[in-house]
Design an enzyme around this catalytic site. Structure first.
Site: not given
Ligand code: NAD
Ligand code: DAU
Length: 331
Positions: A120-122, A147, A151
């Protein structure tokens, strides 16, 4: 080829598995623990001859060894992924994101398998709203939340395994994804499903925080490009120039769902809330030729709203428990 996709029943993993089924002939084994964030329904319509779901933990070394030995490529998506949850209880984040990644890279090195680590970019922390710089592959790590710290640690483990043991790995750091199959705890699905339920969207703090949105399909194509063409040991940023502040995103959701654009409430801020993320994906574009195909955010958001309207049976079971957690946190 056989792909082992960890976390393939989660949001981005399921979209990646769908991408593989649609665009390649590879056989896919998904290893997923089916935590609260995993949903077997996200894969249920796929041909079982192409996609097999193994329910298990990436921290289970015996299982991971067995599945890695049988795979050609391991693509690692599994994680605890939600910042708000990591502030309530970081323990699962340390286990899955650090111990789980360690378990996988040990297996990949033992069996000499190609490994791609999805991150992630975080890990880079955040930027000021007026900072002209964006994150790139040389930006220093500076994670803010439990988190993002786990990562960041997992990225460092992969880098060390490449350098010390010759692990055949690449890493990608992507910005915020949106699209179908995203859990209702995340910002965009939470607000869409709240509006469906007649509840006003809730914005943290001032609502001015900026995220750099990319459609999950573009993330999938980028990961597959890196697996096919990326240089071993390299990190690639993935982003689609999609910066928007949270108020503007909620305004669009409200407008597309026939509500006034200001029909939202500001609520308690997230502790340590990162202000802004912005990605410079020049390396991925120029070196590997990847380009986003879904960069019209408004069109992608409309399609996502339609998906949640049409797939209530998919998200409804998780909605009440998710909102109960948010109520307890004042969100
Ligand atoms: P998500 O929470 O939707 O899915 C995570 C999946 O991992 C789930 O299906 C869960 O059951 C599985 N999991 C969790 N713990 C586990 C374990 N111990 N063993 C096996 N499976 C397990 O997450 P996502 O948003 O799809 O993110 C997927 C990946 O992409 C993560 O590594 C996250 O850091 C990365 N990522 C997410 C975003 C975003 O915007 N959501 C952006 C950049 C990178
Ligand atoms: O940047 C990549 C990341 O993006 C991933 O690594 C994470 O897995 C993914 O969850 C996401 O992280 P954020 O914290 O940016 O996403 P989230 O959807 O939780 O929130 C997006 C933005 O919206 C953040 O500024 C918080 C805000 N927010 C979130 C929720 C749930 C609100 O203002 N209200 C809300 O109810």
């Amino acid at each position: 080829m056989q792909y082992l996709v960890t976390g393939g029943a989660g949001f981005i993993g399921a979209n990646f598995v769908r991408h593989l089924v649609e665009h390649t002939d590879h056989h896919v084994v998904v290893l997923d623990k089916l935590t609260y964030a995993g949903n077997r329904e996200s894969l249920a319509d796929l041909d079982p001859a192409r996609v097999e779901l193994v329910v298990g933990d990436i921290c289970d070394a015996e299982l991971v060894n067995q599945l890695t030995a049988a795979a050609d490529v391991v693509v690692h998506y599994a994680a605890e992924s939600h910042n708000d949850n990591s502030l309530r209880d970081p323990s699962a984040f340390v286990n899955t994101n650090l111990i789980g990644t360690y378990t996988l890279i040990e297996a990949a090195r033992t069996h000499g398998k190609r490994f791609h680590h999805v991150s992630t970019d975080e890990v880079y922390g955040d930027l000021e709203l007026d900072d002209p710089n964006r994150f790139n592959e040389a930006t220093a790590y500076n994670p803010s939340s439990p988190y993002s710290a786990t990562k960041a640690g997992s990225d460092m483990l992969v880098r060390a395994w490449v350098r010390s043991f010759g692990l055949q790995a690449t890493i990608s750091n992507c910005s915020n994804n949106f699209g179908p199959y995203q859990h209702v705890e995340k910002f965009i699905p939470r607000q869409i499903t709240n509006v469906i339920d007649g509840v006003r969207p809730r914005l943290y703090g001032t609502g001015q925080n900026v995220r750099d949105w990319i459609h999950a399909n573009d993330h999938s194509a980028a990961v597959q490009t890196i697996i096919e063409k990326g240089r071993i040991g390299e990190t690639y940023m993935i982003g689609a120039d999609g910066e928007k502040n949270n108020t503007d995103v909620v305004g669009l959701i409200l407008e597309y769902m026939d509500q006034p654009r200001d029909a939202f409430d500001l609520v308690t801020d997230r502790p340590g809330h990162d202000l802004r993320y912005a990605i410079d994906a020049t390396k991925l574009r120029s070196e590997l030729g990847w380009e986003p195909q879904y960069s019209n955010f408004e069109a992608g958001l409309k399609a996502t709203i339609e998906w949640y309207r049409a797939n209530e049976a998919w998200w409804r079971p998780a909605k009440e428990a998710t909102e109960a957690k948010y109520r307890a946190a004042g969100h």
